[in-house]
Enzyme design. Structure first.
Site, PDB file in Angstrom:
ATOM      1  N   ASP A  62       0.812  -1.220   0.000  1.00  0.00           N
ATOM      2  CA  ASP A  62       0.000   0.000   0.000  1.00  0.00           C
ATOM      3  C   ASP A  62       0.845   1.269   0.000  1.00  0.00           C
ATOM      4  OD1 ASP A  62      -2.215  -1.652   0.120  1.00  0.00           O
ATOM      5  OD2 ASP A  62      -2.256  -1.640   2.303  1.00  0.00           O
ATOM      6  N   LYS A 109       1.845   2.184  -5.123  1.00  0.00           N
ATOM      7  CA  LYS A 109       2.388   1.646  -6.393  1.00  0.00           C
ATOM      8  C   LYS A 109       1.485   1.975  -7.582  1.00  0.00           C
ATOM      9  CE  LYS A 109       2.355  -2.385  -4.366  1.00  0.00           C
ATOM     10  NZ  LYS A 109       2.100  -1.997  -2.963  1.00  0.00           N
ATOM     11  N   GLY A 132      -4.564  -4.116  -3.892  1.00  0.00           N
ATOM     12  CA  GLY A 132      -5.554  -3.076  -4.172  1.00  0.00           C
ATOM     13  C   GLY A 132      -4.763  -1.845  -4.533  1.00  0.00           C
ATOM     14  N   HIS A 133      -4.694  -1.521  -5.794  1.00  0.00           N
ATOM     15  CA  HIS A 133      -3.870  -0.406  -6.264  1.00  0.00           C
ATOM     16  C   HIS A 133      -4.786   0.742  -6.678  1.00  0.00           C
ATOM     17  CE1 HIS A 133      -0.317  -3.338  -7.251  1.00  0.00           C
ATOM     18  NE2 HIS A 133      -0.662  -3.334  -5.989  1.00  0.00           N
ATOM     19  N   GLN A 166       2.000  -5.938  -3.294  1.00  0.00           N
ATOM     20  CA  GLN A 166       2.444  -6.050  -1.898  1.00  0.00           C
ATOM     21  C   GLN A 166       3.741  -5.247  -1.700  1.00  0.00           C
ATOM     22  OE1 GLN A 166       1.408  -9.416  -3.464  1.00  0.00           O
ATOM     23  NE2 GLN A 166      -0.499  -8.436  -2.967  1.00  0.00           N
TER      24      GLN A 166
HETATM   25  P1  GDP Z   1      -0.745   0.433  -3.570  1.00  0.00           P
HETATM   26  O1  GDP Z   1      -1.365  -0.843  -3.127  1.00  0.00           O
HETATM   27  O2  GDP Z   1       0.728   0.463  -3.332  1.00  0.00           O
HETATM   28  O3  GDP Z   1      -1.092   0.816  -4.980  1.00  0.00           O
HETATM   29  O4  GDP Z   1      -1.362   1.568  -2.616  1.00  0.00           O
HETATM   30  P2  GDP Z   1      -2.907   1.711  -2.173  1.00  0.00           P
HETATM   31  O5  GDP Z   1      -3.688   2.211  -3.326  1.00  0.00           O
HETATM   32  O6  GDP Z   1      -3.385   0.483  -1.504  1.00  0.00           O
HETATM   33  O7  GDP Z   1      -2.774   2.787  -1.019  1.00  0.00           O
HETATM   34  C1  GDP Z   1      -2.263   4.047  -1.253  1.00  0.00           C
HETATM   35  C2  GDP Z   1      -3.345   5.070  -0.838  1.00  0.00           C
HETATM   36  O8  GDP Z   1      -2.754   6.338  -0.698  1.00  0.00           O
HETATM   37  C3  GDP Z   1      -4.441   5.248  -1.874  1.00  0.00           C
HETATM   38  O9  GDP Z   1      -5.633   5.554  -1.227  1.00  0.00           O
HETATM   39  C4  GDP Z   1      -3.941   6.430  -2.693  1.00  0.00           C
HETATM   40  O10 GDP Z   1      -5.000   7.139  -3.324  1.00  0.00           O
HETATM   41  C5  GDP Z   1      -3.311   7.266  -1.633  1.00  0.00           C
HETATM   42  N1  GDP Z   1      -2.143   8.078  -2.055  1.00  0.00           N
HETATM   43  C6  GDP Z   1      -1.173   7.776  -2.945  1.00  0.00           C
HETATM   44  N2  GDP Z   1      -0.224   8.736  -2.948  1.00  0.00           N
HETATM   45  C7  GDP Z   1      -0.596   9.643  -2.036  1.00  0.00           C
HETATM   46  C8  GDP Z   1      -0.006  10.857  -1.564  1.00  0.00           C
HETATM   47  O11 GDP Z   1       1.075  11.264  -1.956  1.00  0.00           O
HETATM   48  N3  GDP Z   1      -0.681  11.533  -0.584  1.00  0.00           N
HETATM   49  C9  GDP Z   1      -1.870  11.102  -0.093  1.00  0.00           C
HETATM   50  N4  GDP Z   1      -2.459  11.832   0.851  1.00  0.00           N
HETATM   51  N5  GDP Z   1      -2.460   9.974  -0.520  1.00  0.00           N
HETATM   52  C10 GDP Z   1      -1.821   9.245  -1.477  1.00  0.00           C
HETATM   53  P1  IMO Z   2      -0.919  -4.104  -2.283  1.00  0.00           P
HETATM   54  O1  IMO Z   2      -0.457  -4.636  -3.622  1.00  0.00           O
HETATM   55  C1  IMO Z   2      -0.988  -4.609   2.060  1.00  0.00           C
HETATM   56  C2  IMO Z   2      -1.064  -8.732   3.564  1.00  0.00           C
HETATM   57  C3  IMO Z   2      -2.321  -9.201   4.264  1.00  0.00           C
HETATM   58  C4  IMO Z   2      -1.743 -10.213   5.215  1.00  0.00           C
HETATM   59  C5  IMO Z   2      -0.614 -10.851   4.402  1.00  0.00           C
HETATM   60  C6  IMO Z   2      -1.011 -12.157   3.726  1.00  0.00           C
HETATM   61  O2  IMO Z   2      -2.211  -3.375  -2.357  1.00  0.00           O
HETATM   62  O3  IMO Z   2       0.177  -3.344  -1.624  1.00  0.00           O
HETATM   63  P2  IMO Z   2      -2.527 -12.775   1.636  1.00  0.00           P
HETATM   64  O4  IMO Z   2      -3.972 -12.516   1.349  1.00  0.00           O
HETATM   65  O5  IMO Z   2      -1.600 -12.218   0.601  1.00  0.00           O
HETATM   66  O6  IMO Z   2      -2.251 -14.219   1.913  1.00  0.00           O
HETATM   67  O7  IMO Z   2      -2.237 -12.014   3.024  1.00  0.00           O
HETATM   68  O8  IMO Z   2      -0.270  -9.892   3.415  1.00  0.00           O
HETATM   69  N1  IMO Z   2      -1.275  -8.175   2.200  1.00  0.00           N
HETATM   70  C7  IMO Z   2      -1.215  -6.880   1.897  1.00  0.00           C
HETATM   71  N2  IMO Z   2      -1.032  -5.799   2.693  1.00  0.00           N
HETATM   72  N3  IMO Z   2      -1.091  -4.459   0.713  1.00  0.00           N
HETATM   73  C8  IMO Z   2      -1.255  -5.530  -0.093  1.00  0.00           C
HETATM   74  O9  IMO Z   2      -1.234  -5.431  -1.434  1.00  0.00           O
HETATM   75  C9  IMO Z   2      -1.362  -6.811   0.498  1.00  0.00           C
HETATM   76  N4  IMO Z   2      -1.545  -8.056   0.011  1.00  0.00           N
HETATM   77  C10 IMO Z   2      -1.480  -8.881   1.064  1.00  0.00           C
HETATM   78  O10 IMO Z   2      -2.959  -8.136   4.927  1.00  0.00           O
HETATM   79  O11 IMO Z   2      -1.143  -9.558   6.313  1.00  0.00           O
HETATM   80 MG    MG Z   3      -2.883  -1.528  -1.848  1.00  0.00          MG
END
Ligand code: GDP
Ligand code: IMO
Ligand code: MG
Length: 425
Positions: free
Chosen positions: A13, A16, A40-41, A221
């Site tokens: 998270d 990416k 979840g991107h 991840q």
């Molecule tokens: P990913 O899994 O690495 O793609 O990241 P996620 O989408 O799960 O989580 C990143 C969260 O931070 C999302 O809700 C984005 O919209 C938000 N986000 C990304 N970059 C920034 C930033 O620079 N500032 C803030 N406030 N939010 C951001």
């Molecule tokens: P993105 O790509 C954050 C965590 C789960 C759990 C562990 C194992 O959005 O960054 P799994 O379902 O993969 O067997 O769970 O890994 N986990 C993540 N945490 N971002 C993710 O993906 C994750 N994908 C799995 O919460 O601790």
């Molecule tokens: Mg994510």
């Protein structure tokens, strides 16, 4: 040409999805190399908000091909949901998405097994996303898996065999399962999946590089969730490190170019497991609220803490990171003081290394830096950064040994500062 890789350096998270979307115009192909719908991107642009799980984050820019590589595990039901939503919003998905025949398929029973294994673990549960990721990779490694290519040839046989085995395992776990409805939905989704171009993606990616195309590999991840180097057993079931791009796409190590390592200006984690710099106080809640730190897929509260430079140096080493990308800097805008953990005290002994047992007696040793107390979200160029923020960047660069070339100051595509030191293809 060499393929560039973008991956998370913390527990996922990091942002990416946003940065892959921002970098996509520099590439011809974006390819996911591991993970599955546990990811979840999030992407935000033009007032729109999308969460991608299995489909690469290059899908919204124009003209690029997106590839789901062999290292990914794909759930046809969740894929159909995600793909139909994108098609509804105008993305000509079938023309721009290719899927590896060697990617493994998540079956309805894999999700049930994920839940059953978690239940058996009791208090020691991992806190998985419940998407069947672990059981699907387990089947892959034990040579019992069903691959996308099998859906075209011997689906009935491959599915029946796996289902029989899974139902017996579920029974042994004390779970009687009625999967008729889920199975029906899965079979319908398989028919939908078969409308996509299913390919030998290792040839496609390598031939494209040979022909001078630029490829960006998208990780899911983060490195601290890596099956080998993460905080085992509280990890995911794939290699999230750069080597995963080699095995997950069929790329030779010599084919890897830039490695973009992405991290938050602080740190978060979802699910169980060690987190040395975790905050249990007001500051932690403040970061969670300002950063909207709730899971993009599961909605779960993310645990929040200060940035961990010990862990980052470890993951930078494992990945051979060449450029760093710092996300969510704006979330710390209001802080008087910003802390960074530069060493651990393990059983009372100071160390700069990540110990074998990250969940042992590990205490963070913090360095304090002055906050910048400035709203960063409207900044459009690095020369507008306040001095204290520049000092923070320089401190991190000096402790991490790699330049920070991109800084994100908000969730929108536009809230991205490409610094003058960036080396983009
Ligand atoms: P990913 O899994 O690495 O793609 O990241 P996620 O989408 O799960 O989580 C990143 C969260 O931070 C999302 O809700 C984005 O919209 C938000 N986000 C990304 N970059 C920034 C930033 O620079 N500032 C803030 N406030 N939010 C951001
Ligand atoms: P993105 O790509 C954050 C965590 C789960 C759990 C562990 C194992 O959005 O960054 P799994 O379902 O993969 O067997 O769970 O890994 N986990 C993540 N945490 N971002 C993710 O993906 C994750 N994908 C799995 O919460 O601790
Ligand atoms: Mg994510």
């Amino acid at each position: 040409m060499k393929a560039d890789v973008l991956l998370g350096l913390q527990w996922g998270d990091e942002g990416k999805g946003k940065i892959v979307d921002v970098l996509t115009p520099h590439y011809d192909i974006v390819a996911r190399f591991q993970g599955g719908p546990n990811a979840g991107h999030t992407l935000e642009f033009e007032g729109k908000h999308f969460v991608l799980r299995s489909i690469p984050s290059g899908i919204f820019q124009q003209g690029q091909v997106n590839v789901i590589g062999n290292g990914v595990v794909l759930d046809p039901v969740l894929f159909k949901e995600e793909a139909e939503e994108l098609e509804k919003s105008g993305v000509a998905l079938k023309q721009v998405l290719k899927i590896s025949k060697k990617a493994h398929v998540i079956l309805p029973t894999h999700r049930l097994l994920d839940a059953a294994y978690e239940r058996l673990k009791g208090d020691a549960k991992i806190g998985t996303t419940g998407k069947g990721i672990g059981p699907t990779y387990t089947d892959k490694v034990s040579r019992d898996g069903v691959r996308v290519g099998d859906l075209l040839q011997n689906l009935d046989e491959a599915y029946a065999k796996a289902k029989r085995r899974h139902l017996a395992l579920l029974k042994a776990c004390g779970m009687e399962a009625d999967i008729q409805e889920a199975e029906q939905r899965w079979l319908e989704a398989v028919e939908y999946l078969k409308q996509f171009e299913l390919i030998d993606s290792e040839y496609y990616v390598n031939n494209s590089l040979q022909a001078g195309k630029r490829v960006l590999c998208e990780g899911a991840q983060g490195s601290l969730l890596d099956i080998d180097f993460g905080s085992y057993p509280f990890v995911t079931s794939s290699n999230t490190v750069c080597a995963g791009a080699c095995t997950g796409l069929g790329l030779a190590p010599s084919r890897i170019g830039e490695v973009y390592g992405i991290f938050k200006a602080y740190c978060t984690r979802v699910g169980s497991g060690p987190f040395p710099t975790e905050l249990f106080d007001e500051t932690g809640s403040m970061i969670r609220n300002i950063g909207h730190e709730y899971g993009a897929v599961t909605g779960r509260e993310r645990r929040c803490g200060w940035i961990d430079l010990v862990a980052l140096r470890y993951t930078i080493m494992l990945n051979g990171v060449t450029q760093l990308i710092m996300m969510k800097s704006d979330v710390l805008d209001g802080m008087d003081v910003v802390k960074a953990c530069d060493a651990y005290e393990v059983d009372g002994v100071l160390t700069h290394d990540v110990p074998f047992n990250m969940g042992g007696n590990v205490k963070p040793v913090f360095t304090e830096l002055p906050g910048w107390k400035t709203d960063l979200t409207h900044i459009t160029a690095e020369d507008q950064f306040p001095k204290a923020f520049v000092d923070y960047i320089h401190y991190l660069e000096s402790r991490l040994g790699v330049p920070i070339t991109i800084v994100s100051v908000g969730p929108d595509r536009e809230q991205t500062i490409i610094r003058n030191n960036a080396h983009l293809s």
